[in-house]
Design a protein around this motif. Structure first.
Motif, PDB file in Angstrom:
ATOM      1  N   VAL A  49      -3.183  -3.294  -0.249  1.00  0.00           N
ATOM      2  CA  VAL A  49      -3.916  -4.221   0.623  1.00  0.00           C
ATOM      3  C   VAL A  49      -4.319  -5.430  -0.223  1.00  0.00           C
ATOM      4  CG1 VAL A  49      -5.861  -4.496   2.191  1.00  0.00           C
ATOM      5  CG2 VAL A  49      -4.757  -2.254   1.952  1.00  0.00           C
ATOM      6  N   LEU A  50      -3.607  -6.532  -0.043  1.00  0.00           N
ATOM      7  CA  LEU A  50      -3.827  -7.734  -0.834  1.00  0.00           C
ATOM      8  C   LEU A  50      -4.620  -8.732  -0.001  1.00  0.00           C
ATOM      9  CD1 LEU A  50      -0.240  -8.145  -2.352  1.00  0.00           C
ATOM     10  CD2 LEU A  50      -2.116  -6.646  -3.091  1.00  0.00           C
ATOM     11  N   LEU A  51      -5.805  -9.104  -0.505  1.00  0.00           N
ATOM     12  CA  LEU A  51      -6.718  -9.979   0.241  1.00  0.00           C
ATOM     13  C   LEU A  51      -7.099 -11.183  -0.607  1.00  0.00           C
ATOM     14  CD1 LEU A  51      -9.029  -7.149   1.609  1.00  0.00           C
ATOM     15  CD2 LEU A  51      -7.144  -8.265   2.823  1.00  0.00           C
ATOM     16  N   PRO A  52      -6.154 -12.084  -0.892  1.00  0.00           N
ATOM     17  CA  PRO A  52      -6.485 -13.238  -1.734  1.00  0.00           C
ATOM     18  C   PRO A  52      -7.312 -14.263  -0.965  1.00  0.00           C
ATOM     19  CG  PRO A  52      -4.258 -13.445  -0.904  1.00  0.00           C
ATOM     20  CD  PRO A  52      -4.759 -12.107  -0.437  1.00  0.00           C
TER      21      PRO A  52
ATOM     22  N   SER B  59       7.145  -1.644  -6.336  1.00  0.00           N
ATOM     23  CA  SER B  59       8.160  -0.631  -6.019  1.00  0.00           C
ATOM     24  C   SER B  59       7.540   0.683  -5.560  1.00  0.00           C
ATOM     25  CB  SER B  59       9.038  -0.381  -7.249  1.00  0.00           C
ATOM     26  OG  SER B  59       8.235   0.031  -8.353  1.00  0.00           O
ATOM     27  N   ALA B  60       6.330   0.977  -6.034  1.00  0.00           N
ATOM     28  CA  ALA B  60       5.707   2.249  -5.687  1.00  0.00           C
ATOM     29  C   ALA B  60       4.914   2.180  -4.392  1.00  0.00           C
ATOM     30  CB  ALA B  60       4.791   2.699  -6.826  1.00  0.00           C
ATOM     31  N   ALA B  61       4.855   1.008  -3.744  1.00  0.00           N
ATOM     32  CA  ALA B  61       4.067   0.860  -2.520  1.00  0.00           C
ATOM     33  C   ALA B  61       4.918   1.205  -1.307  1.00  0.00           C
ATOM     34  CB  ALA B  61       3.535  -0.558  -2.393  1.00  0.00           C
ATOM     35  N   SER B  62       4.340   1.996  -0.415  1.00  0.00           N
ATOM     36  CA  SER B  62       5.015   2.265   0.855  1.00  0.00           C
ATOM     37  C   SER B  62       4.996   1.035   1.750  1.00  0.00           C
ATOM     38  CB  SER B  62       4.332   3.432   1.581  1.00  0.00           C
ATOM     39  OG  SER B  62       4.267   4.575   0.759  1.00  0.00           O
ATOM     40  N   LYS B  63       3.945   0.247   1.617  1.00  0.00           N
ATOM     41  CA  LYS B  63       3.802  -0.954   2.441  1.00  0.00           C
ATOM     42  C   LYS B  63       2.808  -1.885   1.785  1.00  0.00           C
ATOM     43  CE  LYS B  63       3.495  -2.287   7.271  1.00  0.00           C
ATOM     44  NZ  LYS B  63       3.341  -1.796   8.667  1.00  0.00           N
ATOM     45  N   VAL B  64       3.045  -3.189   1.946  1.00  0.00           N
ATOM     46  CA  VAL B  64       2.122  -4.206   1.452  1.00  0.00           C
ATOM     47  C   VAL B  64       1.589  -4.968   2.658  1.00  0.00           C
ATOM     48  CG1 VAL B  64       1.838  -6.271   0.035  1.00  0.00           C
ATOM     49  CG2 VAL B  64       3.357  -4.434  -0.725  1.00  0.00           C
ATOM     50  N   VAL B  65       0.259  -5.015   2.786  1.00  0.00           N
ATOM     51  CA  VAL B  65      -0.370  -5.741   3.901  1.00  0.00           C
ATOM     52  C   VAL B  65      -1.306  -6.789   3.330  1.00  0.00           C
ATOM     53  CG1 VAL B  65      -0.185  -3.813   5.513  1.00  0.00           C
ATOM     54  CG2 VAL B  65      -2.229  -4.032   4.086  1.00  0.00           C
ATOM     55  N   HIS B  66      -1.580  -7.821   4.164  1.00  0.00           N
ATOM     56  CA  HIS B  66      -2.361  -8.953   3.657  1.00  0.00           C
ATOM     57  C   HIS B  66      -3.592  -9.239   4.512  1.00  0.00           C
ATOM     58  CE1 HIS B  66       1.809  -9.587   2.190  1.00  0.00           C
ATOM     59  NE2 HIS B  66       1.174  -9.915   1.081  1.00  0.00           N
ATOM     60  N   SER B  67      -4.045  -8.280   5.273  1.00  0.00           N
ATOM     61  CA  SER B  67      -5.255  -8.487   6.076  1.00  0.00           C
ATOM     62  C   SER B  67      -5.822  -7.135   6.469  1.00  0.00           C
ATOM     63  CB  SER B  67      -4.951  -9.311   7.326  1.00  0.00           C
ATOM     64  OG  SER B  67      -4.139  -8.588   8.225  1.00  0.00           O
ATOM     65  N   TYR B  68      -7.084  -7.145   6.842  1.00  0.00           N
ATOM     66  CA  TYR B  68      -7.716  -5.921   7.324  1.00  0.00           C
ATOM     67  C   TYR B  68      -7.077  -5.455   8.630  1.00  0.00           C
ATOM     68  CZ  TYR B  68     -11.575  -6.315   3.959  1.00  0.00           C
ATOM     69  OH  TYR B  68     -12.328  -6.358   2.813  1.00  0.00           O
TER      70      TYR B  68
ATOM     71  N   SER C 202      -4.005  -5.866   9.669  1.00  0.00           N
ATOM     72  CA  SER C 202      -2.716  -5.228   9.394  1.00  0.00           C
ATOM     73  C   SER C 202      -2.903  -3.848   8.787  1.00  0.00           C
ATOM     74  CB  SER C 202      -1.886  -6.112   8.452  1.00  0.00           C
ATOM     75  OG  SER C 202      -1.618  -7.360   9.052  1.00  0.00           O
ATOM     76  N   ALA C 203      -3.870  -3.714   7.885  1.00  0.00           N
ATOM     77  CA  ALA C 203      -4.146  -2.407   7.291  1.00  0.00           C
ATOM     78  C   ALA C 203      -4.595  -1.408   8.350  1.00  0.00           C
ATOM     79  CB  ALA C 203      -5.199  -2.544   6.193  1.00  0.00           C
ATOM     80  N   LEU C 204      -5.464  -1.844   9.258  1.00  0.00           N
ATOM     81  CA  LEU C 204      -5.936  -0.968  10.324  1.00  0.00           C
ATOM     82  C   LEU C 204      -4.787  -0.523  11.221  1.00  0.00           C
ATOM     83  CD1 LEU C 204      -8.118   0.349  12.084  1.00  0.00           C
ATOM     84  CD2 LEU C 204      -8.459  -1.881  13.187  1.00  0.00           C
ATOM     85  N   GLN C 205      -3.954  -1.459  11.642  1.00  0.00           N
ATOM     86  CA  GLN C 205      -2.849  -1.108  12.528  1.00  0.00           C
ATOM     87  C   GLN C 205      -1.864  -0.165  11.836  1.00  0.00           C
ATOM     88  OE1 GLN C 205      -1.013  -4.534  14.336  1.00  0.00           O
ATOM     89  NE2 GLN C 205      -2.975  -5.487  14.835  1.00  0.00           N
ATOM     90  N   SER C 206      -1.594  -0.409  10.551  1.00  0.00           N
ATOM     91  CA  SER C 206      -0.674   0.469   9.819  1.00  0.00           C
ATOM     92  C   SER C 206      -1.245   1.880   9.711  1.00  0.00           C
ATOM     93  CB  SER C 206      -0.413  -0.109   8.426  1.00  0.00           C
ATOM     94  OG  SER C 206       0.195  -1.390   8.517  1.00  0.00           O
ATOM     95  N   CYS C 207      -2.536   1.974   9.427  1.00  0.00           N
ATOM     96  CA  CYS C 207      -3.160   3.298   9.343  1.00  0.00           C
ATOM     97  C   CYS C 207      -3.133   4.005  10.698  1.00  0.00           C
ATOM     98  CB  CYS C 207      -4.593   3.180   8.834  1.00  0.00           C
ATOM     99  SG  CYS C 207      -4.731   2.691   7.091  1.00  0.00           S
ATOM    100  N   GLN C 208      -3.390   3.276  11.757  1.00  0.00           N
ATOM    101  CA  GLN C 208      -3.389   3.889  13.081  1.00  0.00           C
ATOM    102  C   GLN C 208      -1.998   4.399  13.448  1.00  0.00           C
ATOM    103  OE1 GLN C 208      -5.060   0.584  15.337  1.00  0.00           O
ATOM    104  NE2 GLN C 208      -7.031   1.640  15.525  1.00  0.00           N
ATOM    105  N   ARG C 209      -0.965   3.619  13.140  1.00  0.00           N
ATOM    106  CA  ARG C 209       0.394   4.074  13.457  1.00  0.00           C
ATOM    107  C   ARG C 209       0.759   5.310  12.660  1.00  0.00           C
ATOM    108  NH1 ARG C 209       1.528  -1.618  13.776  1.00  0.00           N
ATOM    109  NH2 ARG C 209       2.052  -1.630  11.565  1.00  0.00           N
TER     110      ARG C 209
END
Length: 626
Positions: free
Chosen positions: A586-589, A603-612, A614-621
């Motif tokens: 979760v990158l929040l610059p 490479s070790a990340a399943s997913k890279v998100v740039h907002s809360y 997006s993080a919430l929606q990814s977790c919910q899915r």
């Protein structure tokens, strides 16, 4: 060296003052010319859609313009005829109400302990006229010094009867000024409508011919917006006048048509116009009815209609879309009435609206949009930070709750809270705020986050908040939450794969961003718990805390470019420790630095998100998958 400095060498403040003074002088001394021209342009916005509609159905340009002007002429003439006839009828009927008026003035005078008798000027003369006992039919005898009594001879002075041409001259002199103004207005209106396209092209060239497409769009949008506003205001005022007319007719108030027409006309004067008509109608109702019920019902009718129109109809139809703040409308009314008198008062809102719309597209007039426009002078993050510096957490919470009526907590944190925190971080890094201000910001942020996440309880004892450079807001918020949920932030008697582990990379700002993410997830009924990367695995967890409970690990960074290597190490460690889990970076610059995140590929990340969000929606899915 020249004795007079060129204008470009003068200070900007002096140049601005001279320019403002010049404009005010032109507006004031040129009002006899500018008022008719301004009225013509305002009318052109009102009837331009009607003229365009006539052209679409086959009428020629000249015929369409003449038809539009004829409609305006007939409308204004009808309104004037109604007002004159109704005022004449009311003047003829006033003597019938003299006894009622005199009785009520006496009652009011007794209630005010004789204050009405002390009034002077026209009001005092009017009260004296209605309350005098009767006409003085003859002169009273006067006793002279020698004891004799004499009766004075009354002498009435009459001007000689005017000759026909003298009478005609007086009539022409009285009606010529308004006829002259009306004539100028209609002549200018005809030419404005006939040369509508040419005037638009000239304005585009003046405003910004370099970018023809953008300027054309701006001019068209401004013209359509102004036309919609004027037509909407015209229709709303007519509907209000009709409602007042029907209501007063049912109440039995005399000259109901007059008061309905006055309401429709005077309502163009913001805030006070409708109440001028309402006060006059109420006074007439008080004169007609020996009691006070009709006057109170008349005033109540005006109040009910105005509240319904102003608070329900207008906001939905054109209310806030005018782009003017309420204070600017009042200030504009005072300014234009000072410059142009009663006409300026009527034109204050349209004129200010035109200037604000122009300020939106012309850089030199941008100050007008900032000063008088409805758009906030500060962005929402700036407003948050400014209120936090003032320690006004309650106002921040109130604004946030208004925002969250239509948006989620995650969206608010992305759009407002996180950028505001970055603003605070910039000032703290530059030592631009005092320790006292840091304390206010810390306390305000804690109060706002707890209130928005539903964790603020009045019975909780509030600890003193440390400043941004102390223990850290994120750690404080986490510790407060642990007081309720326990050391492990919840029970381990939960289904397998139901826990989301949010992990900060170590800095205080990472901890705060991580705690915000936890609260966003928990607000959506997701069992989120937080830990720092440095503390991971150092504490002995109970036997029931098996790795299978965790399904997602979110690693949070607010400075991903500086923490790229640390993020990569953390992701690799999570891959070894919890191989079955999804790993989200979760990158929040800062949104103010336009950071290039292209190198931040992990490479070790399943997913890279740039907002809360997006993080919430990814977790919910992920949590919804079997």
């Amino acid at each position: 060296m020249s004795d007079s400095l060129p204008a470009r060498a003068l200070p900007n403040a002096v140049v601005g003052l001279v320019g403002t003074t010049t404009v005010l002088a032109l507006l004031y001394f040129g009002r006899d010319v500018l008022i008719p021209i301004t009225l013509a342009f305002i009318f052109s916005f009102l009837i331009a859609p009607f003229v365009r509609a006539l052209r679409h159905i086959g009428f020629g340009p000249t015929l369409s313009v003449c038809a539009g002007v004829l409609v305006v002429t007939l409308t204004l003439g009808s309104i004037g005829a109604v007002l004159v006839s109704q005022v004449t009828r009311m003047g003829a009927s006033l003597p019938l109400y003299q006894d009622t008026i005199a009785a009520k003035i006496e009652v009011l005078n007794d209630l005010t302990r004789g204050s009405l008798d002390s009034l002077g000027g026209p009001a005092g003369q009017l009260i004296e006229h209605f309350t005098q006992e009767g006409p003085n039919d003859g002169a009273q005898p006067v006793r002279l010094a020698d004891g004799s009594v004499k009766t004075p001879v009354l002498v009435e002075v009459h001007e000689p009867a005017l000759k026909p041409f003298q009478l005609l001259g007086k009539i022409v002199a009285s009606v010529w000024p308004p006829l002259e103004t009306a004539g100028i207005v209609f002549v200018v209106l005809i030419f404005v409508l006939l040369e509508h396209e040419s005037l638009r092209d000239r304005f585009i060239r003046l405003a910004g011919g370099g970018d023809l497409r953008a300027t054309t769009i701006a001019v068209n949008e401004a013209g359509e917006r102004l036309s919609r506003f004027f037509i909407s205001q015209f229709l709303v005022n007519i509907a209000t006048g009709l409602a007042i007319w029907l209501g007063l007719s049912l109440l039995g108030v005399g000259q109901a048509l007059l008061w309905g027409t006055m309401t429709a006309v005077l309502r163009f004067i913001p805030y006070v116009g409708v109440w001028i008509a309402g006060l006059c109608a109420t006074l007439l109702a008080a004169a007609i009815d020996p009691g006070w019920s009709m006057a109170l019902m008349t005033l109540g009718l005006f109040l009910a209609v105005e509240v319904i129109v102003a608070q329900t109809i207008e906001p939905k139809l054109y209310g806030h879309t005018t782009g003017l703040s309420p204070l600017s409308v009042v200030v504009a009314a005072i300014f234009w009435s000072w410059i142009w008198g009663p006409v300026g008062l009527v034109l204050s809102t349209p004129l200010t609206l035109c200037l604000v719309v122009a300020g939106r597209y012309i850089r030199a007039l941008k100050v007008l949009e900032i000063m008088f426009g409805e758009l906030p002078a500060l962005t929402m993050p700036q407003n948050f930070y400014q209120r936090a510096l003032s320690g006004d957490a309650q106002e921040i919470v109130a604004g946030a709750k208004r925002f969250m009526q239509h948006k989620s907590l995650a969206t608010y944190c992305d759009a407002v809270l996180l950028p505001a925190l970055h603003l605070a971080h910039f000032d703290l890094k530059d030592s631009a705020i005092t320790p006292g201000e840091e304390e206010k910001v810390s306390s305000a942020i804690i109060a706002v986050i707890e209130s928005l996440s539903g964790d603020s309880k009045w019975w909780k004892k509030k600890k003193a908040s440390s400043v941004l450079t102390g223990v850290g807001i994120g750690r404080q918020l986490r510790d407060r939450r642990i007081l309720d949920s326990g050391e492990w932030q919840g029970s381990f008697d939960v289904p397998v794969g139901s826990v989301v582990l949010a992990m900060s990379l170590g800095t205080q700002y990472d901890e705060l961003a991580t705690e915000i993410l936890v609260r966003i997830l928990r607000e959506q009924k997701i069992d989120a718990r937080s830990v720092s990367f440095a503390d991971f695995g150092l504490h002995d967890a109970p036997p029931e805390a098996t790795p299978a409970l965790v399904s997602i690990v979110c690693l949070v960074s607010v400075d991903p470019l500086a923490e790229r290597e640390l993020m990569e190490r953390a992701l690799l460690k999570m891959k070894d420790s919890l191989p079955h889990c999804k790993r989200y970076a979760v990158l929040l610059p800062s949104p103010f630095e336009n950071a290039d995140l292209a190198p931040c590929v992990f490479s070790a990340a399943s997913k890279v998100v740039h907002s809360y969000d997006s993080a919430l929606q990814s977790c919910q899915r992920t949590m919804q998958k079997p």
